[in-house]
Design an enzyme around this catalytic site. Structure first.
Site, mmCIF file in Angstrom:
data_model
loop_
_atom_site.group_PDB
_atom_site.id
_atom_site.type_symbol
_atom_site.label_atom_id
_atom_site.label_comp_id
_atom_site.label_asym_id
_atom_site.label_seq_id
_atom_site.Cartn_x
_atom_site.Cartn_y
_atom_site.Cartn_z
ATOM 1 N N ASP A 1 0.844 -1.212 0.000
ATOM 2 C CA ASP A 1 0.000 0.000 0.000
ATOM 3 C C ASP A 1 0.878 1.260 0.000
ATOM 4 O OD1 ASP A 1 -2.212 1.609 -0.141
ATOM 5 O OD2 ASP A 1 -2.960 1.154 1.867
ATOM 6 N N PHE B 1 -4.419 10.416 3.557
ATOM 7 C CA PHE B 1 -4.168 9.073 4.092
ATOM 8 C C PHE B 1 -3.008 8.418 3.346
ATOM 9 C CE2 PHE B 1 -8.773 9.450 4.986
ATOM 10 C CZ PHE B 1 -8.787 9.077 6.319
HETATM 11 ZN ZN LIG Z 1 -6.906 0.649 0.125
#
Ligand SMILES: [Zn+2]
Length: 432
Positions: A310, A328
């Site tokens: 990620d 984020f």
């Molecule tokens: Zn995600």
């Protein structure tokens, strides 16, 4: 002439590396593949790899490259250089770029850019829904039949919240052996402003919380839809013990579900948020120590199949805000193996052969990538990482090859195992 050019047509003989925990042997890299070391030419470049471990090139199921649209945060060129430094020879590039990768043209465009500047194979992930809006299916079949041969589809960043759309996506991808990778998070339970795992600490810090059930509830629904449609589901970035329980149940039933965990969810907990440092703001959020322990157990016993980074680069002006307003995500490609060594290998929860499966062969299989995740054997593509299991250093975010600096490991003493990476016989990283 660059080093990579120099190596073209020249044998590279890697001597005495431990082949993923199976003991020392020599490897010969010739014309992009592994050849019999006994056939090495006398002028071969010799690499002394005694004491090092050789792994097949790592495959990341979950990378955000930011190109097109946010080249101030990352590009295909910088992101794949960071990947090579982390030992990766392939990355799956998430679809939430601008424009979104929701057409065959967009997927092929990304392939074209990567073919010119990439230091690793870039595999476009196709969006599940047009514009990631969660309403209408994107051109799944056209992307699958395009030159990009898309097999992984995800609205990552958003959850495919509509059960009917999720069912249709699963039914559709089955025709070409595709998989739907779900960012599992019920938006009705995790509000727009949620930015912290819901619990005692979120209350104390005054940060809007995400309940664990927002993740596990969607996973429970989706594994049942995967069973109903007899299709393949992949669960992105599992972050809670409850989700692990659901995955165990689903796997016992024979549902075709796979799952990944990020390095940061294997080591960091919600306690990092007490300083309100937006570097630690990530989606899904950092969780409790009990969750971290459950995730490690699940990666060890195979309930969680793979590690996905990620990798989410952000420009300073998007990250340096009050905690609730910051973007984020955190960097991950360059440090993923370091964190896996720290959390799994050193405590004895994974051997090197397990690292090779969780970070290379299994992710390659999930994404149906024929030329990646292959064993270190004669005739196979020369995708290779050499790692030093003992080396450590303090992470310096300014030493990153990524364009961004949102590195949660900055200042932390961690393993620093990366020695060199070859992708298709081409050396893409060498430790200086
Ligand atoms: Zn995600």
């Amino acid at each position: 002439m660059t080093q990579a050019d120099d190596e073209q047509g020249r044998d590279v003989l890697v001597l005495g590396a431990d082949l993923a925990g199976r003991g020392p042997a020599d490897l010969l890299i010739r014309d992009g593949s592994f050849a019999d070391p006994a056939d090495a030419r006398p002028d071969a470049d010799r690499v002394d790899a005694a004491g090092l471990v050789a792994l097949p090139g790592l495959v990341d199921l979950h990378t955000h490259l930011r190109e097109p649209g946010r080249e101030d945060a990352e590009t295909v060129e910088t992101g794949t250089r960071a990947a090579a430094r982390g030992g990766y020879t392939a990355v799956l590039a998430m679809a939430n770029t601008n424009p979104v990768t929701d057409t065959a043209e967009a997927a092929e465009h990304l392939l074209g850019v990567a073919s010119r500047v990439g230091s690793a194979q870039v595999v476009p992930v196709g969006a599940v829904s047009k514009g990631l809006e969660g309403e209408e299916l994107a051109e799944l079949g056209l992307m699958a039949r395009s030159a990009a041969r898309t097999r992984v589809f995800s609205d990552d960043g958003h959850c495919v919240a509509d059960a009917r759309l999720m069912r249709r996506a699963l039914e559709y991808v089955r025709a070409f052996d595709g998989v739907v990778a779900q960012h599992a998070q019920d938006p009705r339970l995790a509000g727009r402003d949620a930015c912290c795992a819901e619990g005692e600490l979120s209350g104390r810090l005054g940060l809007p919380g995400w309940p664990a059930v927002a993740e596990a509830g969607i996973v429970a629904r989706d594994v049942q839809l995967a069973e109903l449609t007899r299709s393949r589901l992949h669960v992105c970035h599992v972050s809670t013990a409850e989700t692990v329980d659901v995955l165990r149940w689903a796997k016992q039933r024979g549902v075709e579900v796979t799952a990944e965990v990020t390095p940061h969810h294997l080591l960091l907990t919600v306690d990092e948020l007490t300083g309100y440092d937006p570097t630690f703001k990530v989606n899904p959020p950092l969780r409790s120590g009990e969750d971290v322990a459950a995730l490690r157990d699940a990666l060890s016993d195979g309930t969680i199949d793979a590690v996905g980074t990620d990798h989410a680069p952000h420009a300073r002006h998007d990250k340096e805000h009050a905690f609730v307003d910051a973007a984020f995500g955190m960097l991950g490609l360059e440090t993923a193996l370091a964190v896996v060594v720290e959390t799994m290998v050193r405590p004895g929860a994974l051997g090197w052969g397990d690292v090779a499966t969780r970070m290379s062969s299994v992710p390659a299989h999930i994404a149906r990538l024929p030329g990646q995740g292959r064993p270190l054997r004669v005739g196979e593509p020369a995708n290779l990482v050499l790692v030093d299991p003992e080396r450590r250093s303090v992470v310096d975010r300014d030493a990153s090859l990524s364009l961004s600096r949102n590195n949660p490991w900055h200042g932390r003493d961690l393993p620093d195992p990366m020695v060199a990476t070859w992708w298709g016989g081409r050396r893409t990283f060498t430790r200086s």
